[in-house]
Design an enzyme around this catalytic site. Structure first.
Site, PDB file in Angstrom:
ATOM      1  N   ARG A   1       0.866  -1.556  -0.274  1.00  0.00           N
ATOM      2  CA  ARG A   1       0.501   0.222   0.568  1.00  0.00           C
ATOM      3  C   ARG A   1       0.722   1.201  -0.074  1.00  0.00           C
ATOM      4  NH1 ARG A   1      -2.016  -4.546   2.342  1.00  0.00           N
ATOM      5  NH2 ARG A   1      -4.003  -4.164   0.856  1.00  0.00           N
TER       6      ARG A   1
ATOM      7  N   HIS B   1       4.744 -10.112  -5.052  1.00  0.00           N
ATOM      8  CA  HIS B   1       3.621  -9.782  -6.496  1.00  0.00           C
ATOM      9  C   HIS B   1       3.820  -9.122  -5.703  1.00  0.00           C
ATOM     10  CE1 HIS B   1      -0.392  -9.103  -7.376  1.00  0.00           C
ATOM     11  NE2 HIS B   1      -0.968 -10.340  -6.760  1.00  0.00           N
TER      12      HIS B   1
ATOM     13  N   TYR C   1      -0.166  -3.479  -5.773  1.00  0.00           N
ATOM     14  CA  TYR C   1      -1.535  -3.247  -6.028  1.00  0.00           C
ATOM     15  C   TYR C   1      -1.577  -1.876  -6.941  1.00  0.00           C
ATOM     16  CZ  TYR C   1      -2.773  -7.609  -3.283  1.00  0.00           C
ATOM     17  OH  TYR C   1      -2.617  -8.596  -2.679  1.00  0.00           O
TER      18      TYR C   1
ATOM     19  N   HIS D   1      -0.390  -6.888 -11.760  1.00  0.00           N
ATOM     20  CA  HIS D   1      -1.795  -6.791 -12.033  1.00  0.00           C
ATOM     21  C   HIS D   1      -1.719  -5.809 -13.427  1.00  0.00           C
ATOM     22  CE1 HIS D   1      -3.519  -7.487  -8.679  1.00  0.00           C
ATOM     23  NE2 HIS D   1      -2.809  -8.333  -8.448  1.00  0.00           N
TER      24      HIS D   1
ATOM     25  N   GLU E   1      -1.248 -11.045 -14.463  1.00  0.00           N
ATOM     26  CA  GLU E   1      -1.750 -12.018 -13.648  1.00  0.00           C
ATOM     27  C   GLU E   1      -3.036 -11.622 -15.317  1.00  0.00           C
ATOM     28  OE1 GLU E   1      -1.996 -11.427  -9.642  1.00  0.00           O
ATOM     29  OE2 GLU E   1      -3.651 -11.924  -9.875  1.00  0.00           O
TER      30      GLU E   1
ATOM     31  N   ASP F   1      -4.607 -16.660 -12.617  1.00  0.00           N
ATOM     32  CA  ASP F   1      -5.796 -16.469 -11.354  1.00  0.00           C
ATOM     33  C   ASP F   1      -6.992 -17.271 -12.115  1.00  0.00           C
ATOM     34  OD1 ASP F   1      -7.586 -15.643  -9.373  1.00  0.00           O
ATOM     35  OD2 ASP F   1      -6.090 -14.478  -8.675  1.00  0.00           O
TER      36      ASP F   1
ATOM     37  N   HIS G   1      -9.512 -15.408 -10.922  1.00  0.00           N
ATOM     38  CA  HIS G   1     -10.627 -13.873 -12.079  1.00  0.00           C
ATOM     39  C   HIS G   1     -10.101 -14.536 -13.544  1.00  0.00           C
ATOM     40  CE1 HIS G   1      -6.592 -11.641  -9.748  1.00  0.00           C
ATOM     41  NE2 HIS G   1      -7.636 -11.402  -9.012  1.00  0.00           N
TER      42      HIS G   1
ATOM     43  N   HIS H   1      -1.928 -19.052  -9.611  1.00  0.00           N
ATOM     44  CA  HIS H   1      -3.067 -18.707  -7.674  1.00  0.00           C
ATOM     45  C   HIS H   1      -4.284 -19.403  -7.642  1.00  0.00           C
ATOM     46  CE1 HIS H   1      -0.970 -14.120  -7.949  1.00  0.00           C
ATOM     47  NE2 HIS H   1      -0.654 -15.221  -7.741  1.00  0.00           N
TER      48      HIS H   1
ATOM     49  N   ASP I   1     -13.385  -9.884  -8.621  1.00  0.00           N
ATOM     50  CA  ASP I   1     -12.399 -10.146  -8.191  1.00  0.00           C
ATOM     51  C   ASP I   1     -12.865 -10.581  -6.612  1.00  0.00           C
ATOM     52  OD1 ASP I   1     -10.104 -10.600  -7.113  1.00  0.00           O
ATOM     53  OD2 ASP I   1      -8.858  -9.138  -7.904  1.00  0.00           O
TER      54      ASP I   1
ATOM     55  N   HIS J   1     -12.146 -13.156  -4.191  1.00  0.00           N
ATOM     56  CA  HIS J   1     -11.644 -14.506  -3.931  1.00  0.00           C
ATOM     57  C   HIS J   1     -12.464 -15.459  -2.560  1.00  0.00           C
ATOM     58  CE1 HIS J   1      -7.376 -13.122  -5.335  1.00  0.00           C
ATOM     59  NE2 HIS J   1      -8.678 -13.014  -5.869  1.00  0.00           N
TER      60      HIS J   1
ATOM     61  N   GLU K   1      -4.167 -17.566  -3.054  1.00  0.00           N
ATOM     62  CA  GLU K   1      -4.956 -16.144  -1.643  1.00  0.00           C
ATOM     63  C   GLU K   1      -6.164 -15.766  -1.522  1.00  0.00           C
ATOM     64  OE1 GLU K   1      -4.135 -13.931  -5.966  1.00  0.00           O
ATOM     65  OE2 GLU K   1      -2.090 -13.605  -5.383  1.00  0.00           O
TER      66      GLU K   1
HETATM   67 ZN   LIG Z   1      -8.119 -11.633  -7.428  1.00  0.00          ZN
HETATM   68 ZN   LIG Z   2      -2.221 -10.484  -8.413  1.00  0.00          ZN
END
Ligand SMILES: [Zn+2]
Ligand SMILES: [Zn+2]
Length: 279
Positions: free
Chosen positions: A36, A66, A69, A106, A142, A175, A178, A212, A225, A227, A257
């Site tokens: 973040r 990873h 974001y 991403h 991804e 993923d 996804h 993923h 999205d 999970h 994840e």
């Molecule tokens: Zn996701």
């Molecule tokens: Zn990801």
């Protein structure tokens, strides 16, 4: 097929290995720094050495990093693109130091400018990142769920990026949640076969280098999205049996994840569920 999970690096990257071991993971995914915040502080050489020694002791790997974001190299905002390139470059640098398989990131949103318009800058950004960090560490795109203006929910978009960057270090992380949300019915054997065929003809199966492994809280084609724990979502245990039984995934590491049964992230029951399905 190795089964791993995303684990925390709180207290230092080398601490992640013990956490992965605790939940039974055979390989792991980590962040290079806080996801973040923009800053990616360089990793101390002593921590890198500890990480390598711990990985070796535990037989843990391959490790993947990873990306943040926050990154969006397809954005029309040049300042955001520059920040993203800098962060991804630093993350690829850390991944290389750690001997990781690669950085998964991403493609994120083109923020309304359209995929075609974003493609040249997206390509240029990936080339710059790869040029700045020599080595063999992969830069993995991804697959995305496809909400809003997100790039990469269709294999064809990833294929266009890959062809345009034209570098052997570019690969793909699929993923499961996804692609399901993007409308690929991988829970069904016919749907999975079609999905794999399309992946192979558009991208090439040799570029499928990580998965993923996430169940889905939302329905097929929802573009959302979200999970879920393995077996608790709409892909379900039978869906994962179908996926893990396919030869396309035989040599690809799986990284969980999931929210976790105690909502603390990937845990032993989720790792155990995948191991049971793998058989
Ligand atoms: Zn996701
Ligand atoms: Zn990801």
């Amino acid at each position: 097929m190795l089964i791993g999970a995303h684990v925390s690096t709180a207290g230092g990257a080398s601490k992640a290995i013990g956490r992965a071991e605790e939940i039974g993971a055979e390989c792991m995914q980590i962040f290079a720094s806080s996801p973040r915040a923009w800053k990616v502080p360089p990793m101390a050489e002593s921590e890198v050495e500890k990480f390598k020694a711990e990985s070796e002791r535990a037989g843990m790997g391959p490790t993947v990093v990873h990306g943040k974001y926050l990154c969006a190299i397809g954005s029309p905002d040049p300042e955001l693109v520059e920040k993203s390139v800098a962060a991804l470059t630093a993350e690829l640098q850390t991944a290389t130091q750690l001997g990781a398989l690669g950085v998964i990131f991403h493609p994120a949103s083109h923020r309304g400018q359209g995929f075609e318009a974003a493609l040249p800058q997206f390509t240029d950004s990936m080339k710059r990142i790869l040029d700045d960090v020599p080595g063999e560490t992969l830069l993995m795109l991804e697959t995305s769920a496809g909400s809003g203006d997100h790039i990469g929910s269709k294999f064809n978009e990833l294929a266009q990026i890959i062809r345009s960057v034209d570098d052997p270090r570019v690969a793909v992380c699929l993923d499961t949640q996804h692609v399901w949300a993007a409308g690929y019915n991988i829970a069904d054997s016919g749907g999975l076969e079609e999905t794999i065929k399309e992946f192979d003809s558009e991208i090439g199966l040799d570029l499928l280098r990580s998965v993923h492994a996430n169940d889905s809280k939302r329905e097929l084609g929802s573009s959302v999205d979200r999970h879920d724990n393995i077996g608790e979502g709409l892909i379900g245990s039978d869906g994962f049996k179908n996926i893990m039984g396919h030869s396309a995934f035989a040599d690809v590491p799986f990284y969980l994840e999931v929210p976790g049964f105690e909502k603390k992230g990937p845990d032993a029951p989720n790792v155990e569920a995948l191991k049971k399905i793998r058989g």
